[in-house]
Design an enzyme around this catalytic site. Structure first.
Site, PDB file in Angstrom:
ATOM      1  CD  GLU A   1      -9.179   4.044  -1.632  1.00 34.96           C
ATOM      2  OE1 GLU A   1     -10.079   3.641  -0.889  1.00 34.96           O
ATOM      3  OE2 GLU A   1      -8.280   4.809  -1.233  1.00 34.96           O
TER       4      GLU A   1
ATOM      5  CG  ASP B   1      -2.309   0.343   0.958  1.00 32.78           C
ATOM      6  OD1 ASP B   1      -2.526   1.408   0.357  1.00 32.78           O
ATOM      7  OD2 ASP B   1      -3.207  -0.440   1.318  1.00 32.78           O
TER       8      ASP B   1
ATOM      9  CG  ASP C   1      -4.886   5.328   0.922  1.00 34.95           C
ATOM     10  OD1 ASP C   1      -5.760   4.464   1.071  1.00 34.95           O
ATOM     11  OD2 ASP C   1      -4.866   6.398   1.590  1.00 34.95           O
TER      12      ASP C   1
ATOM     13  CG  HIS D   1      -8.845  -1.950   4.306  1.00 34.37           C
ATOM     14  ND1 HIS D   1      -8.672  -1.967   2.930  1.00 34.37           N
ATOM     15  CD2 HIS D   1      -8.502  -0.711   4.700  1.00 34.37           C
ATOM     16  CE1 HIS D   1      -8.228  -0.792   2.534  1.00 34.37           C
ATOM     17  NE2 HIS D   1      -8.111  -0.013   3.588  1.00 34.37           N
ATOM     18  CG  ASP D   2     -11.527   1.239   3.290  1.00 29.40           C
ATOM     19  OD1 ASP D   2     -11.088   1.286   4.449  1.00 29.40           O
ATOM     20  OD2 ASP D   2     -10.924   1.700   2.311  1.00 29.40           O
TER      21      ASP D   2
HETATM   22  C1  NOJ Z   1      -8.543   4.644   1.848  1.00 25.68           C
HETATM   23  C2  NOJ Z   1      -8.173   3.471   2.694  1.00 25.68           C
HETATM   24  O1  NOJ Z   1      -8.573   2.306   2.049  1.00 25.68           O
HETATM   25  C3  NOJ Z   1      -8.837   3.676   4.031  1.00 25.68           C
HETATM   26  O2  NOJ Z   1      -8.745   2.556   4.846  1.00 25.68           O
HETATM   27  C4  NOJ Z   1      -8.201   4.870   4.671  1.00 25.68           C
HETATM   28  O3  NOJ Z   1      -8.880   5.138   5.871  1.00 25.68           O
HETATM   29  C5  NOJ Z   1      -8.277   6.101   3.767  1.00 25.68           C
HETATM   30  N1  NOJ Z   1      -7.936   5.810   2.408  1.00 25.68           N
HETATM   31  C6  NOJ Z   1      -7.308   7.134   4.224  1.00 25.68           C
HETATM   32  O4  NOJ Z   1      -5.995   6.699   4.038  1.00 25.68           O
END
Ligand code: NOJ
Length: 553
Positions: A253, A98, A199, A325-326
């Site tokens: 992302e 990441d 990210d 994970h989100d």
């Molecule tokens: C996206 C990540 O996937 C998430 O887990 C994170 O909280 C935010 N970006 C900020 O880095």
């Protein structure tokens, strides 16, 4: 960034804190990952994406990095990481990391120094005077806290943080910041890693004047920093100066991005990135975010899937996922806990046979589910705490908690369920976060032994897709787009066709083979029940959450 190896592999996302504890302190770590590499190989995985494992104060569990060049002692050290990397490579598993460069932790050395107005690091971040005393420099809101600006009493200037107050946005317009980013990339690529998941990469270029958000645009999620003015220039610079020199790949992302916009990043002769993660298909049971729940709507899911498949076909490559994970666990959202095994397996088929590179999030292959904690103090997710702090003032506590229980990212961050032993076999010590109580029936050891388990079905689907030219190369076409419960698509390649039928309901639905699909020539290649059903003439009746894949010659 030249070869196409990423198109032939299935990736597995490891969120290190909850994957496997190898040193007995209750926290997942790289020693645990090392132990479990054979498990991943057996699953058929060809690549690992590691969520951040760098030193971090953990305001956002690793997405607030305080040192880009080492491993948090909670997770190990560079020595064990190199062992993991070497062993993964010897198993023909690629490893991507990441890359979190939109922001650093406020405990990063650069930010500590930047608090001083005369420091060369001042311009690494966005320090601004308020519009008026007591007012922020602009009206931007933050995803994880009240406003996007925090006042530093020492210099009476505010710093920008689009996420948590401890995640400070970097000023990418400063060439020195970009040089630091390149150094970080080279450090890990020289060590042998195979690429990066980047990210919130579409947020890294902010307009110089930092203009106020326009209310009606902002509620729709349109912000000035999203795909900002110099985004392509910076990503090209990273590619030309660094990535092009390695056989690596990148997936960015890209919150809120449309497929059309995505093409500006991932298509053409020298694309900025190899793939992006879109979000639309994660909104089939909510309005933009899980915190605004709606009933599950299959048509919405299908529209999102098909839009991406069609727009990218022949021009770019899709990144396929249903969990990370989100997001809460997909089985509890788009499937059914009552039909646990059937729906867990059906969901695997629904996305993994589309065109693109599939990603599996840890525990998804076991059919792990959401689970509720009673009290807000038990939750670790900073988003849950932010929502609670704001909503509990104006709404009944019970309502707020029920929304948090459904929506929090902690749903997917509980320790991985390795066995029916104490602490789900995750650790010998008390885990850092409670294990889901259903681990005696949902765990890797038992599922490994049961040939009908969700785990063994994932192994089958992954093996099937990895060996199938039709799945890799075939054109995608959706059939019956208006059907409220069935998701049906075909994949065609060099005279061969796959027909994929997924039922998103426990109700029986009559499926009619469309024109051109002769049921007597259909060879069942995957089914989530013991036996594929017999077609009755041109139709068949689906069973609860059934997934069926037929091949036609
Ligand atoms: C996206 C990540 O996937 C998430 O887990 C994170 O909280 C935010 N970006 C900020 O880095």
């Amino acid at each position: 960034m030249n070869s196409d190896w990423y198109k032939d592999r299935v990736f597995y996302q490891i969120w290190p804190r909850s994957f496997k504890d190898g040193n007995g302190d209750g926290i997942g770590d790289l020693y645990g990952v090392y132990e479990k590499l054979d498990y991943l190989k057996e699953l058929g995985i060809g690549g690992i994406w590691f969520s951040p494992f760098y030193p971090s104060p953990n305001a956002d569990y690793g997405y607030d990095i305080s040192d880009y060049y080492s491993i948090s002692p909670e997770y190990g050290d560079l020595e064990i990481f190199k062992k993991v990397l070497d062993r993964a490579h010897s198993l023909d598993i690629k490893v991507i990391l990441d890359l979190v460069i939109n922001h650093t932790s406020d405990e990063h050395e650069w930010f500590r120094q930047s608090r001083d107005k005369d420091s060369p690091f001042r311009d690494f971040y966005f320090w601004r005077k308020g519009k008026k005393p007591g007012k922020a420099p602009n009206n931007w809101s933050s995803f994880f806290s009240k406003g996007a600006w925090t006042l530093d009493p020492k210099t009476m200037e505010h710093y920008l943080h689009l996420h948590h107050v401890k995640q400070v946005d970097l000023n990418m317009d400063n060439p020195a910041v970009r040089e630091e980013v390149k150094k970080i990339m080279r450090f890990w690529l020289d060590m042998g890693v195979d690429g990066f998941r980047e990210d919130v990469i579409t947020y890294i270029s902010k307009p110089k004047t930092l203009p106020d958000d326009v209310f009606f645009q902002a509620v729709k999620g349109l912000r000035f920093y999203d795909c900002g003015p110099r985004i392509h220039e910076y990503l090209q610079e990273f590619r030309t100066d660094v990535l092009d020199k390695y056989d690596c790949f990148t997936v960015g992302e890209a919150p809120m991005i449309t497929p059309e916009k995505a093409l500006t990043f991932v298509s053409g002769p020298h694309p900025d990135l190899n793939m992006v993660f879109g979000f639309r298909h994660m909104e089939a049971d909510c309005l933009l975010k899980e915190y605004i729940p709606l009933p599950f709507n299959l048509r919405k899911l299908k529209r999102a899937f098909t839009h991406w498949q069609k727009a990218l076909n022949g021009r770019a490559w899709n990144a396929l996922y249903l969990e990370n994970h989100d997001h809460p666990r997909v089985l509890s959202r788009y499937g059914s806990e009552k039909y646990h095994d059937e729906s867990g397996k059906m969901l695997a088929v629904s996305y993994m046979l589309q065109k693109g590179t599939p990603f599996v999030f840890q525990g998804q292959e076991l059919g792990m589910t959401n689970f509720a904690l009673k009290d807000i103090s038990q939750y670790k997710d900073c988003v849950a705490h932010n929502v609670y702090a704001r909503a509990a003032k104006i709404l009944p506590e019970k309502l707020v908690m029920s929304v948090i229980q459904r929506a929090t990212r902690d749903n997917c961050r509980s320790p991985l369920q390795w066995s029916g032993a104490a602490n789900a076999g995750f650790s010998e010590a008390e885990p850092w976060f409670p294990v889901n109580k259903n681990y005696p029936s949902i765990n890797a050891e038992d599922e490994d032994r049961d040939s009908d388990s969700v785990l063994n079905f994932y192994r089958k689907v992954i093996a099937f897709r990895t060996q199938s030219d039709i799945v890799r190369n075939g054109d995608y076409k959706e059939l019956m787009p208006m059907h409220p419960h069935l998701y049906v698509y075909e994949r065609r390649w060099q005279g061969q066709t796959l027909l994929v039928i997924c039922s998103f309901t426990e109700k029986a639905c009559r499926f009619r083979f469309p024109k051109g699909f002769d049921p007597s020539k259909a060879q069942p290649v995957l089914c989530n029940y013991k036996n594929a059903p017999q077609a009755d003439g041109r139709t068949l009746l689906t069973r609860p959450y059934e997934a069926l894949v037929y091949k036609f010659y």
